[in-house]
Design an enzyme around this catalytic site. Structure first.
Site, PDB file in Angstrom:
ATOM      1  N   ASP A  13      24.893  10.557 -30.044  1.00  9.70           N
ATOM      2  CA  ASP A  13      23.575  10.450 -30.693  1.00  9.70           C
ATOM      3  C   ASP A  13      23.377  11.541 -31.755  1.00  9.70           C
ATOM      4  O   ASP A  13      22.387  11.508 -32.491  1.00  9.70           O
ATOM      5  CB  ASP A  13      22.437  10.523 -29.662  1.00  9.70           C
ATOM      6  CG  ASP A  13      22.077   9.144 -29.106  1.00  9.70           C
ATOM      7  OD1 ASP A  13      22.685   8.154 -29.520  1.00  9.70           O
ATOM      8  OD2 ASP A  13      21.175   9.065 -28.251  1.00  9.70           O
ATOM      9  N   SER A  40      16.959  11.887 -29.480  1.00  7.15           N
ATOM     10  CA  SER A  40      16.831  10.618 -28.775  1.00  7.15           C
ATOM     11  C   SER A  40      15.720   9.790 -29.415  1.00  7.15           C
ATOM     12  O   SER A  40      14.904  10.303 -30.191  1.00  7.15           O
ATOM     13  CB  SER A  40      16.481  10.897 -27.311  1.00  7.15           C
ATOM     14  OG  SER A  40      16.156   9.707 -26.636  1.00  7.15           O
ATOM     15  N   THR A  50      20.625   1.208 -22.450  1.00  2.35           N
ATOM     16  CA  THR A  50      19.875   2.029 -21.481  1.00  2.35           C
ATOM     17  C   THR A  50      18.881   1.265 -20.591  1.00  2.35           C
ATOM     18  O   THR A  50      18.877   0.038 -20.552  1.00  2.35           O
ATOM     19  CB  THR A  50      19.264   3.269 -22.174  1.00  2.35           C
ATOM     20  OG1 THR A  50      19.456   4.372 -21.361  1.00  2.35           O
ATOM     21  CG2 THR A  50      17.812   3.161 -22.503  1.00  2.35           C
TER      22      THR A  50
HETATM   23  N1  GLU Z   1      20.972   7.256 -26.517  1.00  7.00           N
HETATM   24  C1  GLU Z   1      19.747   6.538 -26.689  1.00  7.00           C
HETATM   25  C2  GLU Z   1      18.614   7.487 -27.001  1.00  7.00           C
HETATM   26  O1  GLU Z   1      18.501   8.506 -26.380  1.00  7.00           O
HETATM   27  C3  GLU Z   1      19.389   5.809 -25.451  1.00  7.00           C
HETATM   28  C4  GLU Z   1      20.381   4.751 -25.209  1.00  7.00           C
HETATM   29  C5  GLU Z   1      20.030   3.554 -25.971  1.00  7.00           C
HETATM   30  O2  GLU Z   1      18.951   3.040 -25.718  1.00  7.00           O
HETATM   31  O3  GLU Z   1      20.825   3.168 -26.806  1.00  7.00           O
HETATM   32  O4  GLU Z   1      17.824   7.204 -27.848  1.00  7.00           O
END
Ligand code: GLU
Length: 540
Positions: A391, A415, A349
């Site tokens: 997730d 998240s 991200t």
């Molecule tokens: N899906 C991750 C989250 O929302 C963000 C993506 C990542 O940093 O891997 O925590």
């Protein structure tokens, strides 16, 4: 930083849209994110939860096949993992609530970058190469990101006229084009019938996301998390992200130790222990609050933190997995039920922190989940779809223990995103955030501690060697961390450290005493980040 922006939203949406062009594997209108904003006129911190959302047809069996969880990699590259994207709605909502400019106006700079192209750097090429086998299997993705059948050369220009046209359409018609119109129809078709190359051997499962899911999507405007840490007011995002509660709980746990006065080994030891404890709690208690009874207030309460801090010994490390406490019934050093296993999260991200001369600040983490998302580009539209639903826990993470992060209809996966704004005496002090999956939380925590407790400048706090203990048997530690004399001393205390080449990629801004802004980012990680003060003028 944009000198002429009049509100935090005006300042944040243009760079976010530009990241959709230049960091398309992490950001963009095919994904979601969490937006934390300080408005200098009102002195308030407000947040938007623009998280991707499961289709209304989803239930806890979303990632099961014949009663068994799908292999993670199969779920990633599939229509099944695509959540309703929240990013375009977040931009529109931020502008509607707090902006002065139209969506069309703020998208224009990014539109131009997409039309003219941007220069491919080593990080972009590396990320493309990592994804090349998946991208190859989707003609629309291949055409966009594998020109001449391979990752673009470093120094070459990559253009994305389809995305420029998509931004133009959003500017003209508004985000209804995505949530109720032809752009949405294209997304639905792509998810339900992933446009995979017939010659590919990959099995790409479709998803059931439909037009009703898009029309039902709402950005959630919600109160930030808040803790008072040594006289600083630390604001971040509340669930559905676990970022704010987990960073906040760890800060509260650490507030009883004088971290500034401790030697560096004891400082790192307590940082690792506080993270371990806070992760034990997040795994048991945090999920989407519309579906789960999440004790957000209690997780952030000082009495609860004190009841957890009493587990920390200066002489020896705790062992993981550590059992959670019960935030509703704090009892010193007590646990509540068995330990919960951490689920997998990758290191992906992107994050942006922005401020303007009026003192507005935005800390905004955008994502499409895995670097490269689902690998599925919406044909003719120039953007990748997310795989954010991975997730969720595919099955309860620990048999017999309630898991607040199972899929559900219209539910948001938990998240780790933790965009953070720190105020002192009601004025912005500094702000930060990071990518990195679950390591986002420990990265943000370490930057905050470095800046507030350890006498580091913001640049030094961002550059410092990182470690990350997430209630796992071993903490991750960067090579530079393992090279510190502290590493052996931490091991002597029982900390288990395992090498991880790179943790997080933070950015931050800080208000200097004379009113000017300092912008900071990674000197080395991810090939170096970007930080600039565009118009270095004094406070007006
Ligand atoms: N899906 C991750 C989250 O929302 C963000 C993506 C990542 O940093 O891997 O925590």
């Amino acid at each position: 930083m944009l000198q002429h922006a009049a509100t935090p939203a005006d300042a944040a949406v243009p760079p976010a849209a530009a990241l959709g062009v230049t960091e398309p594997y992490s950001a963009g209108i095919g994904g979601g994110g969490y937006f934390v904003s300080y408005d200098a006129r009102t002195g308030r911190v407000q947040t938007l939860d623009g998280r991707e959302t499961a289709p209304l047809s989803a239930d806890s069996s979303l990632f099961l096949e014949n009663g068994k969880p799908l292999p993670f990699a199969d779920a990633v590259t599939s229509g099944r993992s695509v959540g309703v994207p929240g990013t375009a709605a977040t931009w529109a909502q931020a502008l509607r609530l707090w902006g002065t400019r139209s969506l069309g106006e703020v998208l224009r700079p990014a539109e131009r970058i997409a039309d003219r192209g941007f220069v491919v750097d080593q990080t972009f090429q590396d990320q493309t190469a990592l994804n090349a086998a998946r991208f190859q299997d989707f003609p629309a993705t291949r055409q966009l990101f594998l020109p001449d059948g391979k990752p673009p050369a470093v120094g070459s220009m990559l253009r994305n006229p389809d995305l420029a046209a998509t931004y133009r359409e959003l500017g003209r018609s508004g985000v209804d084009a995505l949530y109720r119109g032809d752009l949405g129809a294209d997304i639905v078709r792509t998810v339900q019938h992933p446009p995979v190359d017939p010659a590919a051997t990959r099995v790409v499962r479709p998803g059931r996301l439909d037009a009703g899911d898009l029309a039902a999507y709402r950005v959630r405007e919600q109160a930030p998390t808040h803790v008072d840490y040594r006289g600083y007011d630390v604001y971040s995002i509340a669930p559905s992200s676990s970022g704010g509660t987990t960073v906040g709980e760890a800060l509260n746990i650490l507030s009883g130790s004088d971290l500034g006065a401790l030697d560096s080994t004891q400082y790192y030891h307590r940082f690792l222990e506080a993270s371990r404890i806070a992760f034990a709690d997040r795994g048991r208690w945090v999920g989407d609050p519309r579906f789960e009874d999440v004790p957000t207030r209690q997780l952030l309460s000082e009495p609860y933190a004190a009841s957890r801090a009493c587990l920390i010994s200066p002489d020896h490390a705790l062992t993981s997995p550590l059992a959670p406490g019960d935030p509703r019934h704090p009892a010193d050093c007590a646990s509540s039920g068995p330990a919960v296993q951490e689920t997998y999260e990758g290191p992906n991200t992107t994050h942006l922190t922005v401020a303007d001369r009026w003192g507005d600040v935005v800390s905004y983490t955008l994502t499409i989940e895995q670097t490269g998302g689902s690998a599925i580009t919406v044909p003719g539209r120039g953007f990748l779809l997310n795989n954010e639903l991975t997730d969720f826990s595919f099955v309860p993470s620990t048999p017999g223990v309630p898991d607040p992060n199972l899929p559900g209809p219209g539910k948001r996966p938990r998240s780790s995103i933790a965009p953070t704004i720190v105020l002192k005496d009601g004025e912005p002090a500094f702000a930060t955030g990071s990518p990195g999956g679950a390591t986002i939380i420990t990265t943000v925590l370490q930057v905050l501690l470095g800046r507030i407790d350890r006498g580091l400048s913001l640049e030094q706090a961002i550059a410092a060697p990182r470690a990350s203990q997430r209630n796992l048997a071993a903490a991750d530690a960067e090579p530079a961390f393992l090279a510190l004399p502290d590493a052996a001393r931490l091991r002597a205390l029982g900390q288990v450290l395992a090498p991880n080449p790179e943790i997080g990629a933070a950015t931050g801004i800080e208000r200097l005493p004379d009113g000017r802004w300092l912008a900071a980012s990674e000197p080395v990680r991810r090939g170096g980040g970007a930080a600039a003060v565009v118009h270095p003028v004094g406070a007006q």
